[in-house]
Design a protein around this motif. Structure first.
Motif, PDB file in Angstrom:
ATOM      1  N   TYR A 157       8.439  20.094 -12.839  1.00  0.00           N
ATOM      2  CA  TYR A 157       8.460  18.641 -13.230  1.00  0.00           C
ATOM      3  C   TYR A 157       6.891  18.360 -12.983  1.00  0.00           C
ATOM      4  O   TYR A 157       6.200  18.960 -12.512  1.00  0.00           O
ATOM      5  CB  TYR A 157       9.104  17.797 -11.850  1.00  0.00           C
ATOM      6  CG  TYR A 157      10.297  18.216 -11.452  1.00  0.00           C
ATOM      7  CD1 TYR A 157      11.469  17.558 -12.099  1.00  0.00           C
ATOM      8  CD2 TYR A 157      10.773  19.453 -10.682  1.00  0.00           C
ATOM      9  CE1 TYR A 157      12.818  17.963 -11.785  1.00  0.00           C
ATOM     10  CE2 TYR A 157      12.082  19.796 -10.638  1.00  0.00           C
ATOM     11  CZ  TYR A 157      13.138  19.063 -10.960  1.00  0.00           C
ATOM     12  OH  TYR A 157      14.457  19.464 -10.889  1.00  0.00           O
ATOM     13  N   MET A 174       4.117  14.783 -12.731  1.00  0.00           N
ATOM     14  CA  MET A 174       3.983  13.365 -12.470  1.00  0.00           C
ATOM     15  C   MET A 174       2.775  13.118 -12.015  1.00  0.00           C
ATOM     16  O   MET A 174       1.867  14.088 -11.988  1.00  0.00           O
ATOM     17  CB  MET A 174       5.125  12.922 -11.486  1.00  0.00           C
ATOM     18  CG  MET A 174       4.821  13.425 -10.156  1.00  0.00           C
ATOM     19  SD  MET A 174       6.388  13.018  -8.978  1.00  0.00           S
ATOM     20  CE  MET A 174       6.073  13.392  -7.432  1.00  0.00           C
ATOM     21  N   ARG A 233      11.736  15.219  -3.555  1.00  0.00           N
ATOM     22  CA  ARG A 233      10.863  14.122  -3.340  1.00  0.00           C
ATOM     23  C   ARG A 233       9.489  14.872  -2.680  1.00  0.00           C
ATOM     24  O   ARG A 233       9.581  15.808  -2.226  1.00  0.00           O
ATOM     25  CB  ARG A 233      11.512  13.092  -2.639  1.00  0.00           C
ATOM     26  CG  ARG A 233      11.579  13.436  -1.374  1.00  0.00           C
ATOM     27  CD  ARG A 233      12.182  12.181  -0.603  1.00  0.00           C
ATOM     28  NE  ARG A 233      12.120  12.026   0.738  1.00  0.00           N
ATOM     29  CZ  ARG A 233      12.561  11.070   1.530  1.00  0.00           C
ATOM     30  NH1 ARG A 233      12.945  10.009   1.148  1.00  0.00           N
ATOM     31  NH2 ARG A 233      12.855  11.094   2.719  1.00  0.00           N
ATOM     32  N   PHE A 267       7.979   9.775  -3.164  1.00  0.00           N
ATOM     33  CA  PHE A 267       8.248   9.756  -4.797  1.00  0.00           C
ATOM     34  C   PHE A 267       9.369  10.773  -5.259  1.00  0.00           C
ATOM     35  O   PHE A 267       9.141  12.182  -4.767  1.00  0.00           O
ATOM     36  CB  PHE A 267       7.023   9.915  -5.504  1.00  0.00           C
ATOM     37  CG  PHE A 267       5.848   8.814  -4.960  1.00  0.00           C
ATOM     38  CD1 PHE A 267       5.987   7.644  -5.609  1.00  0.00           C
ATOM     39  CD2 PHE A 267       5.039   9.192  -4.131  1.00  0.00           C
ATOM     40  CE1 PHE A 267       5.079   6.652  -5.064  1.00  0.00           C
ATOM     41  CE2 PHE A 267       4.176   8.472  -3.502  1.00  0.00           C
ATOM     42  CZ  PHE A 267       4.035   7.041  -4.125  1.00  0.00           C
ATOM     43  N   ILE A 323      10.850  13.529  -7.511  1.00  0.00           N
ATOM     44  CA  ILE A 323      10.123  14.080  -8.509  1.00  0.00           C
ATOM     45  C   ILE A 323      10.666  14.132  -9.929  1.00  0.00           C
ATOM     46  O   ILE A 323       9.927  14.676 -11.112  1.00  0.00           O
ATOM     47  CB  ILE A 323      10.134  15.864  -7.966  1.00  0.00           C
ATOM     48  CG1 ILE A 323      11.351  16.355  -8.049  1.00  0.00           C
ATOM     49  CG2 ILE A 323       9.021  15.888  -6.565  1.00  0.00           C
ATOM     50  CD1 ILE A 323      11.391  18.081  -7.551  1.00  0.00           C
ATOM     51  N   GLY A 365       9.571   9.965 -10.654  1.00  0.00           N
ATOM     52  CA  GLY A 365       8.463   9.247 -10.054  1.00  0.00           C
ATOM     53  C   GLY A 365       8.630   8.248  -9.448  1.00  0.00           C
ATOM     54  O   GLY A 365       7.472   7.478  -8.881  1.00  0.00           O
ATOM     55  N   ASP A 366       9.865   7.695  -9.254  1.00  0.00           N
ATOM     56  CA  ASP A 366      10.124   6.332  -8.506  1.00  0.00           C
ATOM     57  C   ASP A 366       9.835   6.359  -7.267  1.00  0.00           C
ATOM     58  O   ASP A 366       9.843   7.367  -6.374  1.00  0.00           O
ATOM     59  CB  ASP A 366      11.583   6.201  -8.754  1.00  0.00           C
ATOM     60  CG  ASP A 366      12.127   5.465  -9.982  1.00  0.00           C
ATOM     61  OD1 ASP A 366      11.108   5.209 -10.996  1.00  0.00           O
ATOM     62  OD2 ASP A 366      13.164   5.009 -10.390  1.00  0.00           O
ATOM     63  N   SER A 425       5.415   3.167  -8.562  1.00  0.00           N
ATOM     64  CA  SER A 425       5.826   4.271  -8.641  1.00  0.00           C
ATOM     65  C   SER A 425       4.903   5.161  -9.436  1.00  0.00           C
ATOM     66  O   SER A 425       3.753   4.780  -9.878  1.00  0.00           O
ATOM     67  CB  SER A 425       7.189   4.329  -9.549  1.00  0.00           C
ATOM     68  OG  SER A 425       8.416   3.776  -8.811  1.00  0.00           O
ATOM     69  N   LEU A 426       5.104   6.606  -9.548  1.00  0.00           N
ATOM     70  CA  LEU A 426       4.201   7.268 -10.334  1.00  0.00           C
ATOM     71  C   LEU A 426       4.756   7.442 -11.869  1.00  0.00           C
ATOM     72  O   LEU A 426       5.765   7.834 -11.975  1.00  0.00           O
ATOM     73  CB  LEU A 426       4.231   8.723  -9.584  1.00  0.00           C
ATOM     74  CG  LEU A 426       3.464   8.984  -8.263  1.00  0.00           C
ATOM     75  CD1 LEU A 426       3.951  10.246  -7.626  1.00  0.00           C
ATOM     76  CD2 LEU A 426       2.080   8.825  -8.380  1.00  0.00           C
ATOM     77  N   ARG A 452       5.865   9.896 -14.852  1.00  0.00           N
ATOM     78  CA  ARG A 452       6.582  11.219 -14.918  1.00  0.00           C
ATOM     79  C   ARG A 452       6.130  11.609 -16.291  1.00  0.00           C
ATOM     80  O   ARG A 452       6.008  10.742 -17.287  1.00  0.00           O
ATOM     81  CB  ARG A 452       7.953  11.056 -14.826  1.00  0.00           C
ATOM     82  CG  ARG A 452       8.801  12.051 -14.760  1.00  0.00           C
ATOM     83  CD  ARG A 452      10.077  11.746 -14.925  1.00  0.00           C
ATOM     84  NE  ARG A 452      10.485  11.146 -15.960  1.00  0.00           N
ATOM     85  CZ  ARG A 452      11.064  11.746 -16.956  1.00  0.00           C
ATOM     86  NH1 ARG A 452      11.557  13.136 -16.755  1.00  0.00           N
ATOM     87  NH2 ARG A 452      11.543  11.257 -17.902  1.00  0.00           N
ATOM     88  N   GLN A 480      -2.473   6.459 -13.497  1.00  0.00           N
ATOM     89  CA  GLN A 480      -1.857   7.155 -12.220  1.00  0.00           C
ATOM     90  C   GLN A 480      -0.805   6.159 -11.512  1.00  0.00           C
ATOM     91  O   GLN A 480      -0.444   6.411 -10.378  1.00  0.00           O
ATOM     92  CB  GLN A 480      -2.712   7.725 -11.343  1.00  0.00           C
ATOM     93  CG  GLN A 480      -3.706   9.014 -11.803  1.00  0.00           C
ATOM     94  CD  GLN A 480      -2.991  10.128 -11.778  1.00  0.00           C
ATOM     95  OE1 GLN A 480      -1.955  10.537 -11.127  1.00  0.00           O
ATOM     96  NE2 GLN A 480      -3.188  10.965 -12.884  1.00  0.00           N
ATOM     97  N   ARG A 481      -0.209   5.173 -12.078  1.00  0.00           N
ATOM     98  CA  ARG A 481       0.783   4.540 -11.465  1.00  0.00           C
ATOM     99  C   ARG A 481       1.580   3.636 -12.662  1.00  0.00           C
ATOM    100  O   ARG A 481       1.310   3.664 -13.501  1.00  0.00           O
ATOM    101  CB  ARG A 481       0.100   3.536 -10.646  1.00  0.00           C
ATOM    102  CG  ARG A 481      -0.520   2.549 -11.291  1.00  0.00           C
ATOM    103  CD  ARG A 481      -1.311   1.342 -10.390  1.00  0.00           C
ATOM    104  NE  ARG A 481      -2.169   1.986  -9.296  1.00  0.00           N
ATOM    105  CZ  ARG A 481      -1.930   1.610  -7.949  1.00  0.00           C
ATOM    106  NH1 ARG A 481      -0.982   0.722  -7.780  1.00  0.00           N
ATOM    107  NH2 ARG A 481      -2.708   1.872  -7.006  1.00  0.00           N
TER     108      ARG A 481
END
Ligand code: FAD
Ligand code: FES
Length: 618
Positions: free
Chosen positions: A103, A105, A125, A135, A137, A140-141, A150-151, A153, A175-176
């Motif tokens: 994964y 993110m 996570r 978060f 994986i 990314g939530d 969130s992050l 993905r 990054q967000r």
């Protein structure tokens, strides 16, 4: 559940609405450029379909130039359960391997930017090492807080045993990612006194509630009101970064609230709630109807009751203005802090470099004794003394003396007189629920609103969240507790919103708190109230330690006694909370163990056997 929360049927009533050309092109388009149909309601207002009705297939890679693809490692370079920061040339990503799957993110926590590679990976996570946000994986939530975003993905592909990541350059840089929200259009001529969801309080709990409603596709009216003159801001920064301007610590820019049609009434105080007629009455007489109500009013700082309490230059820190003013007045002057609370100690630490002198007055003999225990408290006190802070313990203020109306001296019950130009009060707070006294909403003897695991009060349709409530904490056998932490307020707000939408969601989170002084943080997870003992590992003098708070457990263990050849039952002592300094990511690790419902026994931490961290313990 009221009609406005049920899923709307496909369009039955169509009323032509003229939308300005510019507005139309902006609002009618979904992110993939396709038209997103509007639902027109009988009253002529327009809104987008709920997301479940009309899922938007988002393609983050519109333009190949905006995308980067890079080979980042060999499949065997990572073991299962490992994470690695990888560089894609124009930004970094977090690569994760779990159960043979890869994964990718964002690598930075959207809260304060912690490197997530130093966090804890556990069952799908990642938990942040600094303040415990979690978060997913796969998506990314964000699943636990603090923080609102969130992050991003990224796509992962494996070719010839090599791992490739494909990512949007923009996402790598920011990054967000703001979780997808339903957008609404304010075309309606609202009847200003009626609303669907009214949120009293625009702190962390109120904001997360409003955002969650939109994330879940709720597209009718949301109104938040606050006594503050600012949009929601990062309250914990008030005592750690005291000279920040409100806009520097805003949680969301003004445009955000316009885009998602979250109305905010500032400098508006609710004075009473009429639950029978579902009306909130404001101090200025204005009335507002609601369909669902969230009360997230936080708390009010306690004031001193001694002689001279009304003199100038005595402050509580509740707003950016309070914090800014204290910094200004304290520069090169004498400061007295009353109360060695989190707030008091953070303010003392912040002001030491600026003020001529900083003194702390406290009733207890050691700061944080009840919360962190005596040994940790003494270590923290020493750190402050090494930074020129003077303590006056086991005493209290008897008088504030003035000269020309302004504070000049603080007189202690011990007889000591301290020179003081500014005084900051940090002696605790009481729930801001006085206005609910006659409402019929259940309030306990300390003034906290009593809610269940779904953040519901005793009144249907009325929810409460954040510092103002007591709620059943699963971690402590559903004991009703008040947890006045930033993370918990976020989680309460989310659960309340989900249950307004009838999701039947119960709260299940491990409390997580932090405090920062002299550039060092103490992190804390769990609920240690009434702990029996503290087991410390590491070195308190070096301020590099972890403290486990233990309590006689409720579970019984069966033990075979060889001497008597009998089986005995034993109630073992369990770890109920953990605190650390310079020992990351131990607190996040413990939080994950507790979140998984596993027990950590006192003897595990006493022996230093850390198998419980990996799930091999009890
Ligand atoms: C200086 C400071 C530093 C902190 N540092 C930390 C930290 O480091 N870590 C941590 O975990 N926690 C920290 N906290 C605690 C954290 O800020 C709170 O737990 C959190 O803000 C609670 O959120 P809330 O939404 O319940 O209430 P709040 O954030 O307090 O918001 C309450 C809202 O309700 C509004 N309101 C109140 N009464 C009314 C009314 N009658 N009508 C209309 N509006 C009303 C207020 O104006 C405000 O908008 C700190 C708190 C302070 C004050
Ligand atoms: S930086 Fe990650 S939770 Fe704060």
């Amino acid at each position: 559940m009221g009609g406005c929360f049920s899923k709307p049927k496909p369009v039955e009533v169509k009323i032509e609405v003229v939308i300005p050309e510019k507005e139309r092109s902006k609002e009618e388009m979904s992110p993939n450029g396709k038209a997103s149909p509007l639902v027109y309601k009988v009253n002529g207002t327009a809104r987008h379909y709920h997301l479940e009705e009309h899922p938007i297939a988002s393609n983050p890679y519109h333009n190949p130039k905006d995308v980067v693809e890079a080979s980042v490692c060999h499949v065997k370079d990572l073991e299962n359960g490992q994470m690695r920061e990888v560089d894609l040339g124009c930004g970094k990503a977090l690569l994760i391997k779990e159960n043979g799957e890869f994964y990718a993110m964002g690598h930075k926590c959207p809260h304060y930017g912690a490197p997530l590679v130093k966090g804890v990976l556990s069952k799908g996570r990642v938990r942040c090492p600094w303040h415990g946000a979690c978060f997913n994986i796969s998506t990314g939530d964000i699943e636990d807080f603090p923080g609102l975003d969130s992050l991003p993905r990224f796509q992962v592909k494996i070719e010839k045993e090599k791992v490739y990541i494909r990512a949007s350059k923009q996402a790598l840089q920011t990054q967000r990612r703001t979780k997808m929200m339903a957008k609404c259009i304010s075309l309606s001529n609202y009847n200003l006194s009626s609303t669907n969801v009214l949120i009293v309080g625009a702190g962390a709990a109120g904001l997360v509630c409003a955002e969650t409603l939109r994330q879940e596709g709720f597209s009718d009216r949301i109104v938040m009101c606050t006594m503050d003159r600012h949009l929601p801001y990062d309250r914990p920064k008030l005592s750690k970064s005291m000279d920040s301007h409100p806009e520097q610590i805003a949680l969301r820019p003004k445009e955000f609230f316009c885009t998602y049609d979250i109305e905010i009434l500032t400098e508006m105080q609710v004075a009473a709630v009429d639950i029978k007629n579902k009306i909130a009455v404001f101090k200025d007489g204005f009335k507002m109807e609601y369909n669902k109500l969230l009360i997230a009013t936080g708390n009010t700082p306690k004031a001193l009751s001694c002689k001279g309490k009304e003199v100038e230059n005595v402050f509580n820190i509740r707003t950016p203005e309070d914090a800014n003013r204290v910094v200004k007045l304290a520069t090169s002057k004498n400061v007295v802090i009353v109360g060695a609370s989190f707030l008091g100690m953070e303010v003392a630490a912040y002001l030491t470099e600026r003020a001529h002198s900083v003194s702390v007055v406290e009733l207890e003999e050691v700061p944080f004794k009840k919360f962190f225990g005596e040994r940790v408290g003494r270590a923290v006190m020493k750190m402050f003394e090494n930074n020129r802070v003077k303590f006056y313990m086991q005493t209290e203020v008897s008088e504030l003396r003035e000269q020309e109306g302004k504070l000049k001296e603080v007189v202690l019950k011990s007889g000591k007189v301290l020179r003081a130009d500014v005084c900051v009060i940090g002696i605790g707070a009481v729930p801001a629920t006085g206005f609910l006294k006659q409402s019929g909403i259940n309030i306990d003897s300390k003034g906290f609103i009593v809610v269940n695991k779904m953040m519901q009060t005793n009144i249907p349709g009325v929810f409460a969240a954040g510092d103002a409530v007591t709620f059943p904490l699963a971690l402590r056998n559903n004991k009703k507790v008040n947890v006045p932490h930033w993370q918990m307020a976020h989680m309460h707000g989310r659960i309340a919103a989900l249950n307004m939408l009838a999701h039947g969601m119960e709260i299940s989170t491990v409390p997580y708190l932090w405090t920062a002084m002299f550039g060092k943080s103490i992190r804390y997870a769990g609920h240690g109230e009434g702990f029996d003992d503290v087991v410390i590992q590491g070195d308190l003098d070096e301020l590099k330690f972890v403290a486990f708070y233990t309590k006689r457990g409720s579970r019984r263990w069966l033990l075979y006694n060889r001497m008597t050849s009998c089986v005995e039952t034993l109630r073992s002592d369990e770890v109920v909370a953990v605190a650390s300094m310079n020992y990351d990511p131990i607190v996040s690790k413990v939080a994950e163990v507790l979140a998984a419902g596993r027990t950590i026994r006192k003897r595990d931490v006493e022996t230093g056997d850390m198998s419980w961290l990996t799930g091999k313990g009890s």
